[in-house]
Design a protein around this motif. Structure first.
Motif, PDB file in Angstrom:
ATOM      1  N   VAL A  66      -6.405  -0.685   5.325  1.00  0.00           N
ATOM      2  CA  VAL A  66      -6.473  -0.577   4.024  1.00  0.00           C
ATOM      3  C   VAL A  66      -6.477  -1.758   3.431  1.00  0.00           C
ATOM      4  CG1 VAL A  66      -3.985  -0.388   3.602  1.00  0.00           C
ATOM      5  CG2 VAL A  66      -5.560   0.699   2.050  1.00  0.00           C
ATOM      6  N   ARG A  79      -3.884   6.022   3.564  1.00  0.00           N
ATOM      7  CA  ARG A  79      -2.503   5.377   3.709  1.00  0.00           C
ATOM      8  C   ARG A  79      -1.898   6.296   4.810  1.00  0.00           C
ATOM      9  NH1 ARG A  79       0.904   9.582  -0.751  1.00  0.00           N
ATOM     10  NH2 ARG A  79       0.013  11.613   0.008  1.00  0.00           N
ATOM     11  N   LYS A 116      -7.086   1.302  -2.668  1.00  0.00           N
ATOM     12  CA  LYS A 116      -6.243   1.626  -1.547  1.00  0.00           C
ATOM     13  C   LYS A 116      -6.770   3.077  -0.907  1.00  0.00           C
ATOM     14  CE  LYS A 116      -3.172   1.072  -4.110  1.00  0.00           C
ATOM     15  NZ  LYS A 116      -3.667   0.367  -5.211  1.00  0.00           N
ATOM     16  N   ALA A 133       0.642  -1.192  -0.008  1.00  0.00           N
ATOM     17  CA  ALA A 133      -0.047  -0.270   0.063  1.00  0.00           C
ATOM     18  C   ALA A 133       0.890   1.197  -0.097  1.00  0.00           C
ATOM     19  CB  ALA A 133      -0.883  -0.044   1.201  1.00  0.00           C
ATOM     20  N   PRO A 182      -5.024  -3.758   0.769  1.00  0.00           N
ATOM     21  CA  PRO A 182      -3.705  -3.331  -0.057  1.00  0.00           C
ATOM     22  C   PRO A 182      -3.461  -4.315  -1.600  1.00  0.00           C
ATOM     23  CG  PRO A 182      -3.403  -5.181   1.503  1.00  0.00           C
ATOM     24  CD  PRO A 182      -4.804  -4.753   1.779  1.00  0.00           C
TER      25      PRO A 182
END
Length: 895
Positions: A209, A248, A245, A197, A211
């Motif tokens: 998340v 972050r 995604k 990610a 990935p």
């Protein structure tokens, strides 16, 4: 390190030998640095520093009380020993006081048998010495957090662990993620799985998340058939799944945080295929260094990869191949069915069994059909495998000819006494004679003779089964005729099946034999207690039993196994039988000794008494004409029901000898270097086994190593075993008319209710126990619902413990149905998907009256009890077995 462990040490000085002082993470990172891998530099605050910090505190007392808040406060306020703070500040200064990542490194963490991943805390983008000291205190405290304490308790780990803290220069990653050098989902060692990610790695390891996923696979070479650990070279492929995604992890002035991913990056791949290959090659090097598959955390910054953590992958499953989704048929002019003998082959076949049984089944059918009708032409019938699963294959021409069999064959099959005489007086004695011919010392036979004997015995078993195929339709016809007559004309308060239980058959006689053995064991001092702790039967007597008593027990058990030890769990001879693996028999014996089992003689007496009562009541209320009709139909059904079980139980007579001969051949192949274990012989093809046997008989002492072939085939088999094979092929519209002829449901089974055949009435809600085979039998607990691919006579001891039965394959006249009625427990059979939809521990509700299984455990409103009788039971696999076709035609003409 010296005998007196320093409080702070450079990360580059750490190694596996320093586990107790720097923890699992610190030791592994130090190993990577020493091996030349790119790892951010840093230092470790050792366990000695932790010990010094908690010395004299109330930590042990507070931890024992479970007061996590007080423990956290203790670490926040405890005064650190003189010099410790200075040494931490000094180590930080030597790094240049950069932003750092602060990670726990407990002595129970990142070990080969337990990873403890994520159980202690990590802090990113820590800036300044004061913030570093605070982060270290918090890492120490996390050792006693609720999450970590619960994890240690679950894994029976050290209740007084120690912790070091790793301090590393923070790499502000463009991309970060996790890499497994073996696929943790399927155990495949040739596959590296990479998740990635944008930003720092916390979003990935914390599950914040979804990935990207890259699977880098090195194709096994034809020469070795298995992946090596020497690096991937150039023969690699990359499969990618690019995720959305949406967040972050990024650095901030105060540490790190989650932010929305810029729109242009959400659906963009984080790595190129070339970068995925580069990273996988790096993972191979790490795996080679540590000598086992690794779970690695990595970062990508300015185009270069660095490693920030490596730990062994724990609980890696056995390598499993891809699950088949396409079912290609070998011949377009054939129809393929999974019925009849295939009901006892629920799993993919092992290669040797598949090769040897392929000609044996058609040969047996051909011989029988010629006996039934001399005018029968050669049958174009095959017994191939598709994705490892056995299928009958009938050419369309042969199918048409079977439906037009001459009246001569039909009259012969239905003539009085033909079936019973052929089975009891011809087929069974001939089969026993074939087995008796090979009661020889396997060690004295040439290798080629061992294989020839196995072929002959398997052929004999298949010839015998063709005669069983005549018994099954007769039992089906008489029982269903009785059921139809009773339900439509004679109906009373009892169920039709109650008139057919309480008779002796081989499975019931085996249960009585074992119960008598249990009664005898109670009279031998110390024997019952000794058996309760055993899982096999050693030659040496347990300490609590005298040698004479133990010798008598072994003799009596051997006598029981000589009579009943050939019962099969699965026709594939790779599966053990009680004669060579009496584990299930021992578990059933221990259950009988516990006093929790029912006396089978007393149970049978109650059934007989009930059957006599309801029979008399029925006959008393019928007029003479209906009474005569009822007596004739009932007598036929009562006669054939136990015969069917006796005929099936004898099917395995040759299996102990075949397994003994193959074990001897496997042992010779081990000594010649071809295999690692004798039981790997089942994973050779017939051609390979023949060639190896010939070489052994010619005096060869060393043979080509076949272990890689075995490993590859086992991997493929595990993947195939996860599939649900179609009951018929090709899956075209008109073939759907065969639905009711199949021994397993072929419709959609994705909902909360599984549909099958009600084999024994009643309803129960209980915990499920899924049994893949005999290796799982010892885990079965009284009061559970037995869930299995099939049940054969070898499963009978479990019926005494179970409160219900669910199977993938089977019907109203299968073994599971008949025995479930004897035990008075509900059974739902032929669901096709029970073992894949149900897990051990699930609470389910089964209803034998409606033939349904509720997966959420909650029973619905009661439905009228009934005896579900699918159309397939009238022919019992007739389309798949030629004799069944004849029986179907005969039955319909008789009506």
């Amino acid at each position: 390190m010296t005998a007196e462990t320093p409080l702070v040490v450079p990360l580059s000085s750490c190694s596996a030998a320093d586990l107790e002082s720097v923890g699992g993470k610190g030791a592994n990172l130090g190993e990577l640095i020493s091996a030349g891998f790119a790892v951010p530099d840093g230092f470790v605050v050792t366990t000695a520093a932790y010990d010094a910090a908690v010395a004299g505190t109330r930590l042990v007392e507070l931890a024992a009380q479970g007061d996590h808040s007080a423990v956290r406060q203790l670490f926040e306020t405890v005064e650190l020993p003189a010099g410790l703070t200075d040494r931490i500040r000094s180590g930080y200064a030597e790094l240049g006081e950069p932003a750092v990542a602060v990670r726990s490194s407990a002595t129970t963490e990142d070990l080969p048998d337990a990873s403890f991943a994520g159980q202690q805390d990590t802090y990113l983008n820590v800036q300044g010495a004061d913030a570093l000291l605070t982060a270290i205190r918090r890492c120490w405290a996390s050792l006693w957090g609720e999450r970590a304490v619960a994890y240690r308790a679950q894994h029976a780990a050290d209740v007084q662990p120690r912790i070091a803290v790793v301090v590393q220069r923070l790499v502000v990653a463009d991309v970060a993620g996790v890499m497994f050098t073996a696929n943790p989902a399927n155990g495949r060692r040739e596959q590296t799985v990479i998740t990635a990610a944008w930003g720092l790695g916390e979003a990935v390891v914390g599950g914040l998340v979804e990935p990207d996923e890259f699977v880098v696979e090195r194709a096994p070479s034809a020469a070795d058939g298995a992946p090596s650990t020497s690096g991937r070279g150039v023969e690699t492929s990359v499969r990618r799944r690019i995720a959305a995604k949406k967040v972050r992890t990024v650095v901030t002035d105060q540490g790190s945080t989650q932010q929305p991913t810029p729109p242009e990056l959400v659906h963009s791949p984080t790595l190129t295929d070339a970068q995925a290959r580069e990273l996988a090659a790096l993972g191979d090097r790490v795996q080679n260094h540590f000598g086992r598959p690794q779970d690695i955390e990595w970062v990508l910054s300015d185009g270069a990869f660095q490693l920030v953590q490596a730990r062994p992958i724990t609980a890696l499953p056995k390598p499993t191949g891809d699950v088949p989704t396409d079912w290609p048929i070998p011949r377009e002019d054939c129809l393929y069915f999974r019925a009849s003998i295939v009901e006892q082959l629920p799993d993919p076949l092992t290669p040797l069994f598949a090769d040897l049984i392929r000609p044996a089944v058609p040969n047996g059918l051909q011989g029988l059909m010629r006996d039934l009708s001399p005018r029968t032409a050669d049958l174009d019938v095959d017994f191939p495998t598709i994705n490892g699963y056995a299928y009958y294959a009938y050419s369309k021409k042969t199918m048409n000819s079977l439906w037009g069999l001459t009246p001569y064959a039909i009259r012969k099959l239905t003539s009085k006494g033909f079936v019973i005489t052929r089975w009891r007086d011809r087929a069974l004695p001939a089969y026993r004679a074939s087995v008796a011919r090979w009661e020889r010392d396997a060690t004295q036979l040439p290798a080629a003779t061992l294989l020839a004997a196995v072929r002959e015995l398997l052929e004999a078993g298949c010839r015998y089964y063709t005669n069983v195929q005549m018994v099954i339709p007769m039992a089906a016809t008489t029982e269903l005729t009785w059921t139809g007559l009773y339900d439509s004309v004679l109906r009373g308060s009892a169920q039709a099946s109650e008139f057919l239980i309480g008779f002796d058959s081989t499975p019931i006689l085996a249960e009585k034999s074992l119960y008598r053995l249990a009664e005898w064991c109670r009279g031998v001092p110390g024997l019952a207690a000794a058996l309760s702790g055993l899982h096999d039967v050693p030659e040496q007597a347990p300490a609590s039993v005298d040698e004479a008593g133990w010798a008598q027990f072994r003799d009596r058990l051997a006598e029981h196994l000589d009579t009943y030890g050939h019962t099969l769990y699965n026709l594939d001879f790779a599966n053990p039988v009680p004669a060579d693996d009496p584990g299930l028999v021992l578990e059933a014996l221990k259950h009988a000794l516990s006093g929790r089992s029912t006396d089978p003689v007393a149970r049978q007496a109650r059934l007989v008494e009930r059957r006599s009562l309801i029979t008399q009541q029925l006959m008393d209320r019928l007029d003479p004409a209906r009474r005569k009709l009822a007596r004739g139909s009932l007598a036929a059904a009562q006669r054939w029901a136990p015969i069917r079980e006796d005929a099936l139980a004898a099917m395995g007579l040759a299996w102990p000898t075949m397994r003994r001969f193959l074990a001897e051949l496997g042992g010779r192949l081990v000594r010649a270097g071809a295999l690692e274990r004798p039981d790997e012989v089942y994973w050779l093809t017939a051609a390979e086994a023949d060639a190896a046997a010939s070489a052994l008989d010619d005096g060869s002492l060393t043979l080509a190593d076949r272990t890689a072939d075995v490993a590859r085939r086992r991997t493929a088999w595990r993947g195939q075993a996860l599939a649900t094979p179609p009951q018929y092929l090709p899956e075209i519209a008109w073939m759907g008319l065969m639905e009711d002829m199949m021994p397993a449901h072929t419709g959609d089974q994705s909902g909360p209710v599984l549909k099958g055949t009600g084999g024994s009435g009643g309803r129960v809600t209980a915990t499920a126990r899924v049994l893949a085979g005999p290796e799982d039998f010892a885990a079965f607990q009284p009061g559970e619902i037995l869930v299995a691919p099939i049940t054969t006579p070898a499963y009978t001891p479990l019926f005494a413990l179970a409160v219900g039965v669910v199977t993938d394959i089977g019907g109203v006249l299968s073994h599971g149905s008949i025995v479930a009625r004897e035990y008075g427990i509900p059974a739902v059979l032929g669901t096709a998907a029970a073992t894949k939809r149900i897990a051990t521990g699930d609470v389910i509700t089964i209803d034998g009256g409606t033939g349904t299984v509720r997966l959420d455990g909650a029973p619905e409103a009661a439905a009228p009890a009934g005896h579900a009788v699918p159309a397939w039971a009238w022919v019992t696999g007739a389309v798949a077995a030629s004799v069944g076709v004849v029986a179907l035609i005969a039955h319909r003409r008789a009506r």
